[in-house]
Design a protein around this motif. Structure first.
Motif, PDB file in Angstrom:
ATOM      1  N   UNK A 176      11.917  -3.488 -17.174  1.00 39.57           N
ATOM      2  CA  UNK A 176      12.290  -4.000 -15.857  1.00 39.57           C
ATOM      3  C   UNK A 176      13.259  -3.042 -15.167  1.00 39.57           C
ATOM      4  N   UNK A 177      14.272  -2.569 -15.916  1.00 43.09           N
ATOM      5  CA  UNK A 177      15.220  -1.613 -15.352  1.00 43.09           C
ATOM      6  C   UNK A 177      14.495  -0.327 -14.952  1.00 43.09           C
ATOM      7  N   UNK A 178      13.560   0.095 -15.809  1.00 41.69           N
ATOM      8  CA  UNK A 178      12.786   1.297 -15.500  1.00 41.69           C
ATOM      9  C   UNK A 178      12.026   1.144 -14.193  1.00 41.69           C
ATOM     10  N   UNK A 179      11.409  -0.018 -14.012  1.00 38.62           N
ATOM     11  CA  UNK A 179      10.634  -0.252 -12.789  1.00 38.62           C
ATOM     12  C   UNK A 179      11.547  -0.269 -11.572  1.00 38.62           C
ATOM     13  N   UNK A 180      12.717  -0.879 -11.728  1.00 35.01           N
ATOM     14  CA  UNK A 180      13.679  -0.923 -10.606  1.00 35.01           C
ATOM     15  C   UNK A 180      14.117   0.478 -10.192  1.00 35.01           C
ATOM     16  N   UNK A 181      14.066   1.425 -11.129  1.00 33.66           N
ATOM     17  CA  UNK A 181      14.510   2.781 -10.821  1.00 33.66           C
ATOM     18  C   UNK A 181      13.440   3.624 -10.147  1.00 33.66           C
ATOM     19  N   UNK A 182      12.214   3.081 -10.039  1.00 35.84           N
ATOM     20  CA  UNK A 182      11.161   3.859  -9.380  1.00 35.84           C
ATOM     21  C   UNK A 182      11.423   3.870  -7.872  1.00 35.84           C
ATOM     22  N   UNK A 183      11.236   5.012  -7.277  1.00 37.27           N
ATOM     23  CA  UNK A 183      11.488   5.175  -5.843  1.00 37.27           C
ATOM     24  C   UNK A 183      10.568   4.264  -5.017  1.00 37.27           C
ATOM     25  N   UNK A 184      11.126   3.343  -4.215  1.00 39.85           N
ATOM     26  CA  UNK A 184      10.304   2.399  -3.451  1.00 39.85           C
ATOM     27  C   UNK A 184       9.365   3.093  -2.462  1.00 39.85           C
ATOM     28  N   UNK A 185       9.718   4.316  -2.066  1.00 43.86           N
ATOM     29  CA  UNK A 185       8.861   5.048  -1.120  1.00 43.86           C
ATOM     30  C   UNK A 185       7.446   5.172  -1.665  1.00 43.86           C
ATOM     31  N   UNK A 186       7.340   5.350  -3.008  1.00 40.14           N
ATOM     32  CA  UNK A 186       6.013   5.487  -3.620  1.00 40.14           C
ATOM     33  C   UNK A 186       5.178   4.230  -3.380  1.00 40.14           C
ATOM     34  N   UNK A 187       5.824   3.066  -3.519  1.00 44.01           N
ATOM     35  CA  UNK A 187       5.100   1.803  -3.328  1.00 44.01           C
ATOM     36  C   UNK A 187       4.714   1.609  -1.868  1.00 44.01           C
ATOM     37  N   UNK A 188       5.605   2.020  -0.959  1.00 44.53           N
ATOM     38  CA  UNK A 188       5.279   1.899   0.459  1.00 44.53           C
ATOM     39  C   UNK A 188       4.061   2.753   0.787  1.00 44.53           C
ATOM     40  N   UNK A 189       4.061   3.978   0.258  1.00 45.43           N
ATOM     41  CA  UNK A 189       2.933   4.874   0.508  1.00 45.43           C
ATOM     42  C   UNK A 189       1.643   4.252  -0.013  1.00 45.43           C
ATOM     43  N   UNK A 190       1.720   3.649  -1.212  1.00 44.87           N
ATOM     44  CA  UNK A 190       0.530   3.048  -1.801  1.00 44.87           C
ATOM     45  C   UNK A 190       0.044   1.892  -0.942  1.00 44.87           C
ATOM     46  N   UNK A 191       0.991   1.096  -0.438  1.00 44.28           N
ATOM     47  CA  UNK A 191       0.594  -0.072   0.328  1.00 44.28           C
ATOM     48  C   UNK A 191      -0.014   0.343   1.669  1.00 44.28           C
ATOM     49  N   UNK A 192       0.487   1.466   2.238  1.00 43.44           N
ATOM     50  CA  UNK A 192      -0.106   1.980   3.480  1.00 43.44           C
ATOM     51  C   UNK A 192      -1.538   2.441   3.221  1.00 43.44           C
ATOM     52  N   UNK A 193      -1.741   3.036   2.038  1.00 46.51           N
ATOM     53  CA  UNK A 193      -3.088   3.483   1.677  1.00 46.51           C
ATOM     54  C   UNK A 193      -3.990   2.321   1.298  1.00 46.51           C
ATOM     55  N   UNK A 194      -3.469   1.111   1.286  1.00 46.72           N
ATOM     56  CA  UNK A 194      -4.281  -0.071   1.005  1.00 46.72           C
ATOM     57  C   UNK A 194      -4.546  -0.309  -0.463  1.00 46.72           C
ATOM     58  N   UNK A 195      -3.703   0.220  -1.334  1.00 45.80           N
ATOM     59  CA  UNK A 195      -3.914   0.005  -2.769  1.00 45.80           C
ATOM     60  C   UNK A 195      -3.531  -1.430  -3.143  1.00 45.80           C
ATOM     61  N   UNK A 196      -4.317  -2.056  -4.028  1.00 47.22           N
ATOM     62  CA  UNK A 196      -3.959  -3.413  -4.450  1.00 47.22           C
ATOM     63  C   UNK A 196      -2.964  -3.343  -5.610  1.00 47.22           C
ATOM     64  N   UNK A 197      -2.551  -4.544  -6.082  1.00 52.48           N
ATOM     65  CA  UNK A 197      -1.476  -4.601  -7.076  1.00 52.48           C
ATOM     66  C   UNK A 197      -1.835  -3.837  -8.343  1.00 52.48           C
ATOM     67  N   UNK A 198      -3.059  -4.075  -8.825  1.00 51.78           N
ATOM     68  CA  UNK A 198      -3.471  -3.489 -10.095  1.00 51.78           C
ATOM     69  C   UNK A 198      -3.514  -1.962 -10.010  1.00 51.78           C
ATOM     70  N   UNK A 199      -4.083  -1.450  -8.911  1.00 51.82           N
ATOM     71  CA  UNK A 199      -4.148   0.004  -8.744  1.00 51.82           C
ATOM     72  C   UNK A 199      -2.742   0.585  -8.685  1.00 51.82           C
ATOM     73  N   UNK A 200      -1.865  -0.082  -7.927  1.00 51.43           N
ATOM     74  CA  UNK A 200      -0.491   0.389  -7.834  1.00 51.43           C
ATOM     75  C   UNK A 200       0.159   0.429  -9.206  1.00 51.43           C
ATOM     76  N   UNK A 201      -0.086  -0.642  -9.990  1.00 53.29           N
ATOM     77  CA  UNK A 201       0.493  -0.722 -11.333  1.00 53.29           C
ATOM     78  C   UNK A 201      -0.003   0.430 -12.203  1.00 53.29           C
ATOM     79  N   UNK A 202      -1.329   0.651 -12.175  1.00 56.86           N
ATOM     80  CA  UNK A 202      -1.910   1.672 -13.041  1.00 56.86           C
ATOM     81  C   UNK A 202      -1.582   3.086 -12.579  1.00 56.86           C
TER      82      UNK A 202
END
Lengths: 291, 278
Positions: A176-202
């Motif tokens: 959980x701490x590891x995930x919190x340390x991931x840069x949120x910008x990466x997730x924003x980029x993924x969500x703009x690209x339309x990636x779903x939860x599973x793809x983002x996770x993998x």
């Protein structure tokens, strides 16, 4: 400054307490173990030097082999069941916002702060054939519920369940701490690209977590090797050594079977195995990180 | 369509989280539930019971016959001493190895951290022998020495990392002002290490609070026995009275759980920092 920082007596006074503790509580006992490992000392009377006999016997000792196999089994259980679950739950928990996130995180970790003494006795009751929780759950599903969870065949799996259950919160918290340390910008980029939860996770969470996973896996393997307390109270290695672990076995040999010398020989091999495992795992993961 | 998917996703998310929470917590709820009933009520087919009468006297028995206060006092005392010693010893050693100039600094630092690899339980047999020879069994030292020794490597490791990240300018200014090394270590560097001291303290506490293998090997009289012994010794005495046994287990677990819930945020942070770096 230079003179002040290389003052030998001052340096000695700062390091000495730590060194003394190390010498007295770690190094001295190891040396003593090495000595007794070469004797046939029973715990009382005279100790006779017998060379490598103890170590030769260890090679043919099926209970010792069983102990190592159980550690391996436990490590596999941690890595294949506990950790994937812990990563998934950590990733799901990260998506949750607000109070609920903190409450769930708190609940998952609670078993970790409870004494192994309580945990082991509690599970002994949960496995109890007469009024245990597990057989009652089995009955609720229409099963006769007369299962002997701690029989020779089942015991090792029952032990694994307790250990995987007990350590879950710890592993989860670190992921959980590891995930919190991931840069949120990466997730924003993924969500703009339309990636779903599973793809983002993998594609993002897992690869970014690689160093954390490596640390956690290393710790899981080491703790599987070092396991003692829970087994000592839950089954004490039985029935018939089916749930034996190295630490518990050396303790039994020394204090129950009165083979103190043999117990120490197991201790020496145990230390070597633990050090080798730590060094090997660290080297493997370091090489990979650089490659 | 997308909106629907999202809703389904939310529902699955909650189901997963709640299911895991139930698995982690239910055994403990079961424990507390049965501890409030009578032993006869345990032989039921249900998962939980509603006690006919809530039997607080189970807890009174557990509290008195389990020697709860005495063992709790020992646990608090021994663990506090261990934490203080680990913090002081590791700050001193880490500072000397990390900042000061001498030939063997790297070697000593590695040696002290290497203790992390040694399995505690392998030292049970020889340490028993050593403490017996020195008449340390059944004294406070029989627990304090190994508790400090096996928490120190991690403390040392964490402190070394933190001291490394401190800017050197502060110390240089202190030296200009005529500070000696001891004042630099304890009055300038130590206050800056507060977060790491908290981490080391939490890890040391978690490591040692529930420890009982060393305690039951090195101690035979109740003088210095710690909280886990409430449970360990009780089960023999009340072997047929299950409800009271449940009460003593719940009672023994309570202090740590209560402190954890109150300090939850700090402990979570401490464990995360300690484990990822260690």
């Amino acid at each position: 400054m230079k003179k002040l920082y290389s003052n030998k007596p001052v340096i000695l006074s700062l390091v000495l307490p730590g060194l003394l503790v190390f010498l007295f509580a770690v190094l001295a006992p190891i040396c003593l173990s090495v000595y007794y490992g070469f004797t046939d000392y029973s715990g009382m009377g005279e100790a006779r030097l017998i060379g490598f006999d103890n170590y030769a016997n260890l090679f043919h000792d099926s209970a010792f082999g069983r102990s190592l196999k159980n550690s391996l089994l436990l490590a596999i259980g941690f890595i294949c069941i506990q950790h994937p679950l812990a990563i998934l739950v950590a990733a799901v928990l990260d998506k949750l916002q607000g109070r609920a996130e903190g409450i769930f995180r708190c609940i998952y970790f609670i078993p970790n702060v409870i004494s192994v003494a309580v945990i082991a006795y509690l599970w002994k009751f949960i496995y109890n054939p007469d009024f245990g929780l597990l057989n009652n759950i089995a009955k609720a599903f229409g099963h006769p519920g007369k299962i002997n969870w701690l029989s020779q065949q089942n015991a090792i799996w029952s032990v694994l369940i307790v250990l995987i259950w007990h350590g879950f919160g710890w592993g989860m918290l670190i992921y959980y701490t590891g995930i919190k340390n991931i840069d949120p910008v990466l997730y924003e980029a993924a969500s703009i690209d339309g990636a779903n939860w599973w793809t983002t996770f993998m594609r993002i969470t897992l690869p970014m977590m690689k160093p954390v996973i490596q640390i956690n896996v290393t710790m899981a393997i080491i703790s599987a090797l070092k396991q003692m307390e829970t087994v000592y109270l839950l089954t004490n290695g039985g029935p018939n050594n089916s749930t034996q672990f190295v630490a518990n076995y050396l303790y039994q040999q020394a204090f129950k079977a009165f083979k103190y010398g043999y117990g120490n020989a197991i201790g020496v091999v145990f230390i070597i195995i633990c050090v080798l495992a730590t060094v090997t795992l660290n080297t493997i993961f370091k090489d990979k990180q650089e490659a | 369509m997308r909106e629907d998917n999202r809703k389904i996703g939310k529902v699955i998310l909650w189901i997963v989280l709640i299911a895991v929470a139930v698995i982690q917590l239910f055994p403990l709820i079961w424990l507390v539930d049965f501890s409030l009933g009578s032993s006869n009520e345990m032989f039921t087919n249900g998962l939980l019971i509603i006690p006919e009468k809530i039997r607080w006297d189970n807890y009174v028995k557990a509290f008195v016959d389990g020697n709860f206060l005495h063992y709790l006092r020992n646990s608090v005392l021994i663990n506090t001493l261990a934490v203080v010693l680990v913090v002081i010893i590791s700050i001193m050693a880490a500072f000397a190895c990390q900042r000061m100039k001498w030939k063997m600094s790297a070697l000593v630092s590695t040696l002290l951290v290497m203790g992390m690899m040694i399995p505690i339980h392998a030292t049970l047999l020889p340490n028993y022998k050593i403490y017996n020879m020195l008449h340390l069994t059944d004294t406070l030292w029989a627990l304090l020495i190994p508790y400090v020794a096996f928490s120190m490597p991690q403390g040392m490791f964490l402190m070394t990392g933190f001291i490394q990240s401190l800017p050197k300018e502060l110390e240089e200014a202190a030296v200009m002002d005529g500070c000696g090394i001891y004042r630099i270590v304890f009055q300038i560097v130590t206050p800056l290490l507060k977060p790491s001291i908290a981490t080391v303290a939490i890890m040391t506490f978690l490591n040692n609070w529930n420890e009982f293998m060393m305690a039951s090997t090195y101690l035979s009289t109740p003088t210095w026995k710690t909280l886990p012994f409430s449970v360990l010794e009780f089960t023999g005495e009340y072997s047929s009275n299950y409800a009271v046994q449940f009460a003593v287990m719940a009672l023994t677990a309570a202090p740590a759980v209560i402190v954890y819930i109150i300090l939850n945020k700090h402990i979570t942070k401490g464990v995360a920092m300690g484990a990822v770096k260690g």
